[in-house]
Design an enzyme around this catalytic site. Structure first.
Site, PDB file in Angstrom:
ATOM      1  N   ASN A  49      -2.955  -7.927  10.912  1.00  0.00           N
ATOM      2  CA  ASN A  49      -2.424  -9.060  10.157  1.00  0.00           C
ATOM      3  C   ASN A  49      -0.912  -9.131  10.360  1.00  0.00           C
ATOM      4  O   ASN A  49      -0.202  -8.175  10.062  1.00  0.00           O
ATOM      5  CB  ASN A  49      -2.748  -8.842   8.671  1.00  0.00           C
ATOM      6  CG  ASN A  49      -1.993  -9.798   7.769  1.00  0.00           C
ATOM      7  OD1 ASN A  49      -1.685 -10.919   8.165  1.00  0.00           O
ATOM      8  ND2 ASN A  49      -1.702  -9.348   6.558  1.00  0.00           N
ATOM      9  N   ARG A  61      11.373   1.802   2.545  1.00  0.00           N
ATOM     10  CA  ARG A  61      11.420   2.568   3.798  1.00  0.00           C
ATOM     11  C   ARG A  61      12.732   2.386   4.573  1.00  0.00           C
ATOM     12  O   ARG A  61      13.036   3.141   5.479  1.00  0.00           O
ATOM     13  CB  ARG A  61      10.215   2.178   4.676  1.00  0.00           C
ATOM     14  CG  ARG A  61       8.898   2.693   4.145  1.00  0.00           C
ATOM     15  CD  ARG A  61       7.689   2.004   4.768  1.00  0.00           C
ATOM     16  NE  ARG A  61       7.411   0.690   4.161  1.00  0.00           N
ATOM     17  CZ  ARG A  61       6.416  -0.106   4.518  1.00  0.00           C
ATOM     18  NH1 ARG A  61       5.587   0.260   5.483  1.00  0.00           N
ATOM     19  NH2 ARG A  61       6.232  -1.275   3.922  1.00  0.00           N
ATOM     20  N   ALA A  64      10.371 -12.365  -0.183  1.00  0.00           N
ATOM     21  CA  ALA A  64      11.584 -11.578   0.074  1.00  0.00           C
ATOM     22  C   ALA A  64      12.029 -10.804  -1.160  1.00  0.00           C
ATOM     23  O   ALA A  64      13.207 -10.520  -1.337  1.00  0.00           O
ATOM     24  CB  ALA A  64      12.698 -12.512   0.535  1.00  0.00           C
TER      25      ALA A  64
HETATM   26  C1  UD1 Z   1       2.277  -6.645   4.782  1.00  0.00           C
HETATM   27  C2  UD1 Z   1       0.799  -7.000   4.692  1.00  0.00           C
HETATM   28  C3  UD1 Z   1       0.105  -6.388   5.897  1.00  0.00           C
HETATM   29  C4  UD1 Z   1       0.714  -6.906   7.171  1.00  0.00           C
HETATM   30  C5  UD1 Z   1       2.218  -6.694   7.199  1.00  0.00           C
HETATM   31  C6  UD1 Z   1       2.842  -7.459   8.340  1.00  0.00           C
HETATM   32  C7  UD1 Z   1       0.074  -7.220   2.370  1.00  0.00           C
HETATM   33  C8  UD1 Z   1      -0.567  -6.544   1.228  1.00  0.00           C
HETATM   34  N1  UD1 Z   1       0.240  -6.477   3.475  1.00  0.00           N
HETATM   35  O1  UD1 Z   1       2.404  -5.227   4.694  1.00  0.00           O
HETATM   36  O2  UD1 Z   1      -1.296  -6.709   5.875  1.00  0.00           O
HETATM   37  O3  UD1 Z   1       0.106  -6.264   8.291  1.00  0.00           O
HETATM   38  O4  UD1 Z   1       2.833  -7.168   5.982  1.00  0.00           O
HETATM   39  O5  UD1 Z   1       4.207  -7.158   8.491  1.00  0.00           O
HETATM   40  O6  UD1 Z   1       0.419  -8.384   2.281  1.00  0.00           O
HETATM   41  N2  UD1 Z   1       7.229  -8.585  -1.041  1.00  0.00           N
HETATM   42  C9  UD1 Z   1       7.536  -9.271  -2.190  1.00  0.00           C
HETATM   43  N3  UD1 Z   1       7.050  -8.830  -3.387  1.00  0.00           N
HETATM   44  C10 UD1 Z   1       6.286  -7.728  -3.469  1.00  0.00           C
HETATM   45  C11 UD1 Z   1       5.968  -7.023  -2.295  1.00  0.00           C
HETATM   46  C12 UD1 Z   1       6.450  -7.480  -1.108  1.00  0.00           C
HETATM   47  O7  UD1 Z   1       8.225 -10.307  -2.153  1.00  0.00           O
HETATM   48  O8  UD1 Z   1       5.875  -7.397  -4.613  1.00  0.00           O
HETATM   49  C13 UD1 Z   1       7.773  -9.077   0.249  1.00  0.00           C
HETATM   50  C14 UD1 Z   1       8.692  -8.076   0.889  1.00  0.00           C
HETATM   51  O9  UD1 Z   1      10.055  -8.345   0.531  1.00  0.00           O
HETATM   52  C15 UD1 Z   1       8.455  -8.317   2.374  1.00  0.00           C
HETATM   53  C16 UD1 Z   1       7.046  -8.891   2.441  1.00  0.00           C
HETATM   54  O10 UD1 Z   1       6.706  -9.263   1.128  1.00  0.00           O
HETATM   55  O11 UD1 Z   1       9.352  -9.236   2.930  1.00  0.00           O
HETATM   56  C17 UD1 Z   1       6.036  -7.877   2.966  1.00  0.00           C
HETATM   57  O12 UD1 Z   1       6.086  -6.710   2.164  1.00  0.00           O
HETATM   58  P1  UD1 Z   1       5.982  -5.260   2.811  1.00  0.00           P
HETATM   59  O13 UD1 Z   1       6.103  -4.264   1.729  1.00  0.00           O
HETATM   60  O14 UD1 Z   1       6.875  -5.147   3.973  1.00  0.00           O
HETATM   61  O15 UD1 Z   1       4.460  -5.283   3.283  1.00  0.00           O
HETATM   62  P2  UD1 Z   1       3.810  -4.460   4.486  1.00  0.00           P
HETATM   63  O16 UD1 Z   1       3.473  -3.108   4.010  1.00  0.00           O
HETATM   64  O17 UD1 Z   1       4.662  -4.548   5.666  1.00  0.00           O
HETATM   65 MG    MG Z   2       6.578  -5.250   6.017  1.00  0.00          MG
END
Ligand code: UD1
Ligand code: MG
Length: 452
Positions: A166, A15, A9
């Site tokens: 995924n 976005r 989180a």
């Molecule tokens: C991610 C997955 C994708 C999947 C999708 C499902 C990865 C690389 N990609 O993409 O394969 O289909 O979720 O919804 O895992 N977050 C952190 N730290 C970070 C980056 C993200 O804590 O450095 C958290 C965000 O707060 C979020 C979650 O991880 O709650 C997912 O991040 P987000 O940027 O939404 O990934 P997606 O592009 O949706």
């Molecule tokens: Mg996401």
């Protein structure tokens, strides 16, 4: 087997175009992260950790000590987020990884994920979509085993066509997870450390990688922008309403009825359209809620009727009728068999059994006894411009229409207040208070005036 959970989180949620952390955006009036933690709490999970970063304070303030925290001060990807959870490194058992932007996940699915991973090193939860959109694609080999996950931005033309995605939910053998994290790099389109790379890393190590396809792909949707947020709201609304209907609540128009996740409703209650029921509201059986009512943190007993009214932080006893157009707020406590009618406001007031207040009245900071009749247009004058004062009315008193009760003031049991009185002094049990100028009739003056 010990069960742990890590929720990611820390991301900014670019976005969403918001100053707020993405996971704090509400679905059915509850932050997304709150839904996820509620689901986890129903699954007997010993250790829950939330990775915070962007807007960490708001997340911590909301979840308090419900969970443990780790800080990801720079957001370098989902794999990097997991690396911050080293405090869990030594745990035995299985760990489920969830994304904080997937608020619709249900406890049953979380349980199934743990079960599915029993004999595997890793189970990835996947979903079949009509179009893979921006989700990571599940690449399977000829035998059907999952080979790797490729992020949408890194897909070649063939991979883009894959419809199995995924969900972002994984169940790992905890110790293998932390071992695998050491091998993740950021050599990809976004130059991020992807958690999803662990699939390929595990396959290369010949660890057993499993996939579990979720039944309803919407349950695992990720909320990345406001359009997704609206879709999640719709799903959650339908899910909550369906649950109540299956438990014996009639909802006339489920598409236009808005109930928060933690609301409780008894059977044979009927809810008309455009009703909003929020917070920790608890509603008994056989309650009738007519259109355009709004309830928040209300406690409603059996057999109550609520007609186009607003009830916030207040209690309504059994078989009481409220409305149309009434407003109970700030710890109004209304006992059973009461009648509160048209355009009545109650604030921080107690109203005893069988009392009536049927029209156009304000009762604030008051203790009104049982079987009291409050006439039309009565006002408790509770505020002197500086302080609030209480009005006390004994059992069986009769307050005539259009009286002002200037607080602090006490009206005794069985007392009578004459209509149109402005009462500034206490009235003893059984006495009458009258405070208005005596009427004078002038003979023939009406006719004389008309002729002028
Ligand atoms: C991610 C997955 C994708 C999947 C999708 C499902 C990865 C690389 N990609 O993409 O394969 O289909 O979720 O919804 O895992 N977050 C952190 N730290 C970070 C980056 C993200 O804590 O450095 C958290 C965000 O707060 C979020 C979650 O991880 O709650 C997912 O991040 P987000 O940027 O939404 O990934 P997606 O592009 O949706
Ligand atoms: Mg996401």
């Amino acid at each position: 087997m010990m069960k742990s959970a890590i929720v990611l989180a820390a991301g900014k949620g670019t976005r969403m175009k918001s100053i707020h952390n993405k996971v704090m955006h509400p679905v059915a009036n509850k932050p997304m992260i709150g839904h996820i933690i509620s689901a986890l709490k129903k699954c007997d999970i010993e250790n829950i950790m939330v990775i915070v970063g962007h807007g960490a304070e708001s997340v911590k303030e909301y979840l308090q000590d419900e969970v443990q925290y780790a800080l990801q001060s720079e957001q370098l990807g989902t794999g990097h987020a997991l690396m911050q959870a080293r405090a869990f490194e030594h745990f035995d058992g299985d760990t489920i990884i969830l994304c904080g932007d997937g608020p619709l996940i249900q406890p049953e699915t979380i349980q199934k994920a743990f079960e599915a991973n029993q004999d595997h090193a890793l189970t990835v939860l996947t979903a079949q979509l009509k179009d893979g959109e921006n989700y990571g694609r599940i690449v399977r080999n000829k035998e059907g085993y999952v080979e790797k996950i490729v992020e949408a931005k890194d897909c070649n033309e063939e991979e883009k066509k894959i419809k199995e995605i995924n969900t972002g939910i994984f169940c790992f053998k905890n110790k293998l997870l932390f071992e695998g994290l050491n091998e993740i790099t950021n050599k990809n389109a976004q130059q991020e450390y992807y958690l999803t790379d662990l699939v390929e890393i595990f396959r290369k190590k010949q660890y057993s990688v499993n996939a579990m396809v979720v039944e309803d792909p919407q349950e695992t949707m990720g909320v990345n922008d406001r359009v997704d947020l609206a879709k999640a709201q719709q799903w959650m609304k339908r899910f909550i309403n369906h649950k109540h209907m299956m438990q014996g609540v009639s909802i006339i128009d489920p598409e236009n009825t808005y109930i928060d996740a933690d609301v409780e409703i008894g059977k044979d209650t009927i809810i008309y359209p455009n009703v909003h029921i929020q917070g920790k509201t608890k509603i008994g059986e056989h309650v009738l809620i007519l259109p355009n009512s709004f309830l928040c943190n209300a406690h409603i007993e059996d057999g109550v009727t609520i007609d186009s009214s607003k009830i916030v932080d207040s209690y309504v006893g059994a078989h009481t009728v409220v409305g149309p157009m009434s407003h109970l707020r700030n710890h109004a406590h209304v006992e059973e068999n009461v009648r509160i009618g048209n355009f009545v406001e109650f604030k921080n007031a107690n109203f005893g059994k069988g009392s009536k207040c049927a029209h156009l009245t304000y009762i604030g900071d008051s203790d009104i006894g049982e079987r009291v009749n409050v006439g039309c247009g009565v006002v408790t004058v509770n505020y002197d411009g500086k302080k609030k004062h209480r009005t006390i009315v004994g059992n069986d008193a009769f307050i005539g229409s259009n009286c002002n009760l200037v607080a602090p003031v006490t009206i005794g049991e069985n007392a009578l207040l004459a209509a149109g009185s402005t009462i500034t002094d206490n009235v003893d049990n059984g006495d009458m208070g009258i405070a208005r100028a005596r009427q004078v009739n002038k003979e023939g003056y009406g006719t004389k005036w008309k002729k002028k």
